[in-house]
Design a protein around this motif. Sequence first.
Motif, mmCIF file in Angstrom:
data_model
loop_
_atom_site.group_PDB
_atom_site.id
_atom_site.type_symbol
_atom_site.label_atom_id
_atom_site.label_comp_id
_atom_site.label_asym_id
_atom_site.label_seq_id
_atom_site.Cartn_x
_atom_site.Cartn_y
_atom_site.Cartn_z
ATOM 1 N N THR A 238 -6.448 -12.624 9.118
ATOM 2 C CA THR A 238 -5.091 -12.130 9.294
ATOM 3 C C THR A 238 -4.783 -11.087 8.243
ATOM 4 O OG1 THR A 238 -4.416 -14.258 10.170
ATOM 5 C CG2 THR A 238 -2.666 -12.801 9.427
ATOM 6 N N GLY A 239 -5.170 -11.355 7.024
ATOM 7 C CA GLY A 239 -4.957 -10.377 5.959
ATOM 8 C C GLY A 239 -5.649 -9.068 6.262
ATOM 9 N N MET A 240 -6.854 -9.162 6.819
ATOM 10 C CA MET A 240 -7.573 -7.954 7.169
ATOM 11 C C MET A 240 -6.853 -7.223 8.285
ATOM 12 S SD MET A 240 -11.486 -9.304 6.781
ATOM 13 C CE MET A 240 -12.142 -8.037 7.808
ATOM 14 N N LEU A 241 -6.286 -7.962 9.233
ATOM 15 C CA LEU A 241 -5.543 -7.322 10.298
ATOM 16 C C LEU A 241 -4.316 -6.621 9.743
ATOM 17 C CD1 LEU A 241 -5.715 -9.998 13.133
ATOM 18 C CD2 LEU A 241 -6.897 -7.815 13.027
ATOM 19 N N PHE A 242 -3.619 -7.276 8.824
ATOM 20 C CA PHE A 242 -2.460 -6.640 8.221
ATOM 21 C C PHE A 242 -2.883 -5.424 7.413
ATOM 22 C CE2 PHE A 242 -0.267 -10.910 8.532
ATOM 23 C CZ PHE A 242 0.567 -10.505 9.553
ATOM 24 N N ALA A 243 -4.009 -5.527 6.740
ATOM 25 C CA ALA A 243 -4.479 -4.400 5.936
ATOM 26 C C ALA A 243 -4.854 -3.226 6.826
ATOM 27 C CB ALA A 243 -5.670 -4.821 5.083
ATOM 28 N N ALA A 244 -5.299 -3.507 8.048
ATOM 29 C CA ALA A 244 -5.678 -2.441 8.955
ATOM 30 C C ALA A 244 -4.454 -1.746 9.539
ATOM 31 C CB ALA A 244 -6.541 -3.002 10.087
ATOM 32 N N ALA A 245 -3.299 -2.405 9.501
ATOM 33 C CA ALA A 245 -2.066 -1.802 9.994
ATOM 34 C C ALA A 245 -1.656 -0.684 9.044
ATOM 35 C CB ALA A 245 -0.976 -2.867 10.075
ATOM 36 N N PRO A 246 -0.797 0.212 9.504
ATOM 37 C CA PRO A 246 -0.378 1.301 8.632
ATOM 38 C C PRO A 246 0.345 0.776 7.410
ATOM 39 C CG PRO A 246 0.394 1.642 10.886
ATOM 40 C CD PRO A 246 -0.240 0.294 10.809
ATOM 41 N N ALA A 247 -0.375 0.609 6.349
ATOM 42 C CA ALA A 247 0.210 0.040 5.143
ATOM 43 C C ALA A 247 0.798 1.145 4.294
ATOM 44 C CB ALA A 247 -0.861 -0.708 4.352
ATOM 45 N N GLN A 248 1.972 0.875 3.782
ATOM 46 C CA GLN A 248 2.586 1.801 2.868
ATOM 47 C C GLN A 248 2.905 1.050 1.591
ATOM 48 O OE1 GLN A 248 4.759 1.658 5.942
ATOM 49 N NE2 GLN A 248 3.808 3.342 6.994
ATOM 50 N N ALA A 249 2.739 1.721 0.500
ATOM 51 C CA ALA A 249 3.113 1.113 -0.763
ATOM 52 C C ALA A 249 4.624 0.957 -0.792
ATOM 53 C CB ALA A 249 2.664 2.001 -1.919
ATOM 54 N N ALA A 250 5.080 -0.143 -1.336
ATOM 55 C CA ALA A 250 6.514 -0.367 -1.428
ATOM 56 C C ALA A 250 7.130 0.645 -2.394
ATOM 57 C CB ALA A 250 6.789 -1.783 -1.913
ATOM 58 N N PRO A 251 8.193 1.286 -1.960
ATOM 59 C CA PRO A 251 8.806 2.258 -2.843
ATOM 60 C C PRO A 251 9.537 1.568 -3.985
ATOM 61 C CG PRO A 251 10.148 1.973 -0.900
ATOM 62 C CD PRO A 251 8.886 1.159 -0.696
ATOM 63 N N ALA A 252 9.656 2.258 -5.076
ATOM 64 C CA ALA A 252 10.453 1.722 -6.172
ATOM 65 C C ALA A 252 11.894 1.669 -5.686
ATOM 66 C CB ALA A 252 10.315 2.624 -7.393
ATOM 67 N N ALA A 253 12.583 0.602 -5.967
ATOM 68 C CA ALA A 253 13.953 0.417 -5.485
ATOM 69 C C ALA A 253 14.853 1.605 -5.822
ATOM 70 C CB ALA A 253 14.515 -0.888 -6.006
ATOM 71 N N PRO A 254 14.809 2.128 -7.051
ATOM 72 C CA PRO A 254 15.672 3.276 -7.344
ATOM 73 C C PRO A 254 15.337 4.506 -6.498
ATOM 74 C CG PRO A 254 14.906 2.276 -9.385
ATOM 75 C CD PRO A 254 14.138 1.637 -8.260
ATOM 76 N N ALA A 255 14.065 4.734 -6.221
ATOM 77 C CA ALA A 255 13.670 5.886 -5.412
ATOM 78 C C ALA A 255 14.168 5.730 -3.983
ATOM 79 C CB ALA A 255 12.155 6.060 -5.436
ATOM 80 N N ALA A 256 14.058 4.526 -3.432
ATOM 81 C CA ALA A 256 14.539 4.274 -2.073
ATOM 82 C C ALA A 256 16.056 4.435 -2.018
ATOM 83 C CB ALA A 256 14.124 2.885 -1.614
ATOM 84 N N ALA A 257 16.747 3.901 -3.008
ATOM 85 C CA ALA A 257 18.209 4.009 -3.051
ATOM 86 C C ALA A 257 18.639 5.474 -3.160
ATOM 87 C CB ALA A 257 18.766 3.190 -4.209
ATOM 88 N N LYS A 258 17.887 6.245 -3.950
ATOM 89 C CA LYS A 258 18.195 7.670 -4.091
ATOM 90 C C LYS A 258 18.029 8.380 -2.749
ATOM 91 C CE LYS A 258 16.743 11.913 -6.353
ATOM 92 N NZ LYS A 258 15.690 12.573 -7.122
ATOM 93 N N ALA A 259 16.936 8.092 -2.057
ATOM 94 C CA ALA A 259 16.695 8.717 -0.754
ATOM 95 C C ALA A 259 17.785 8.324 0.242
ATOM 96 C CB ALA A 259 15.317 8.326 -0.228
ATOM 97 N N GLN A 260 18.193 7.073 0.227
ATOM 98 C CA GLN A 260 19.259 6.619 1.129
ATOM 99 C C GLN A 260 20.577 7.320 0.818
ATOM 100 O OE1 GLN A 260 18.843 2.452 0.322
ATOM 101 N NE2 GLN A 260 17.500 2.111 2.082
ATOM 102 N N SER A 261 20.869 7.486 -0.454
ATOM 103 C CA SER A 261 22.095 8.168 -0.860
ATOM 104 C C SER A 261 22.090 9.627 -0.400
ATOM 105 C CB SER A 261 22.241 8.094 -2.382
ATOM 106 O OG SER A 261 23.361 8.820 -2.815
ATOM 107 N N ILE A 262 20.955 10.275 -0.541
ATOM 108 C CA ILE A 262 20.824 11.668 -0.097
ATOM 109 C C ILE A 262 21.037 11.744 1.416
ATOM 110 C CG2 ILE A 262 19.172 13.567 0.215
ATOM 111 C CD1 ILE A 262 17.971 12.688 -2.533
ATOM 112 N N ALA A 263 20.403 10.838 2.143
ATOM 113 C CA ALA A 263 20.539 10.836 3.604
ATOM 114 C C ALA A 263 21.985 10.598 4.014
ATOM 115 C CB ALA A 263 19.629 9.781 4.220
#
Length: 139
Positions: A26-51
């Motif tokens: 299962t882990g391998m299946l999840f790893a094969a999915a389009p994995a993205q690194a989790a964004p740093a919370a402040p960076a995500a919040a900044k992007a949301q604020s801009i949007a």
Amino acid sequence: MIVSLFRRVASPKKAITGAAVAAATTGMLFAAAPAQAAPAAPAAAKAQSIAHKMIPDAAQYKAFSKIVEHESGWNVTATNASSGAYGLVQALPGSKMASAGSDWKTNPATQIKWGLDYMNSRYGSPVAAWNFWQSHGWY
């Protein structure tokens, strides 16, 4: 019957091994999915604020946000290992976003501008793009 009971009790190793194999698979299946690194919370919040500033209409922002959440988790450098799609809106290829600015690789405002222009030109609005996404799992 006692032998059968004994076999059930005596085989937890097999059960654990089976569970470990299943978990690894299962882990391998999840790893094969389009994995993205989790964004740093402040960076995500900044992007949301801009949007939010770029998309003042609440319904349009909500739809745009849902797409971005599903596509990249608001990670400006999210990369799909399978397709190479890149950024908040998972442009394919990511270099398409250069039409919105040369800083497309790292600037959330540039990616949001490009994504918003894309949704408006292809679907008419972020709400229409989200409706399409819900039906197809992509936009």
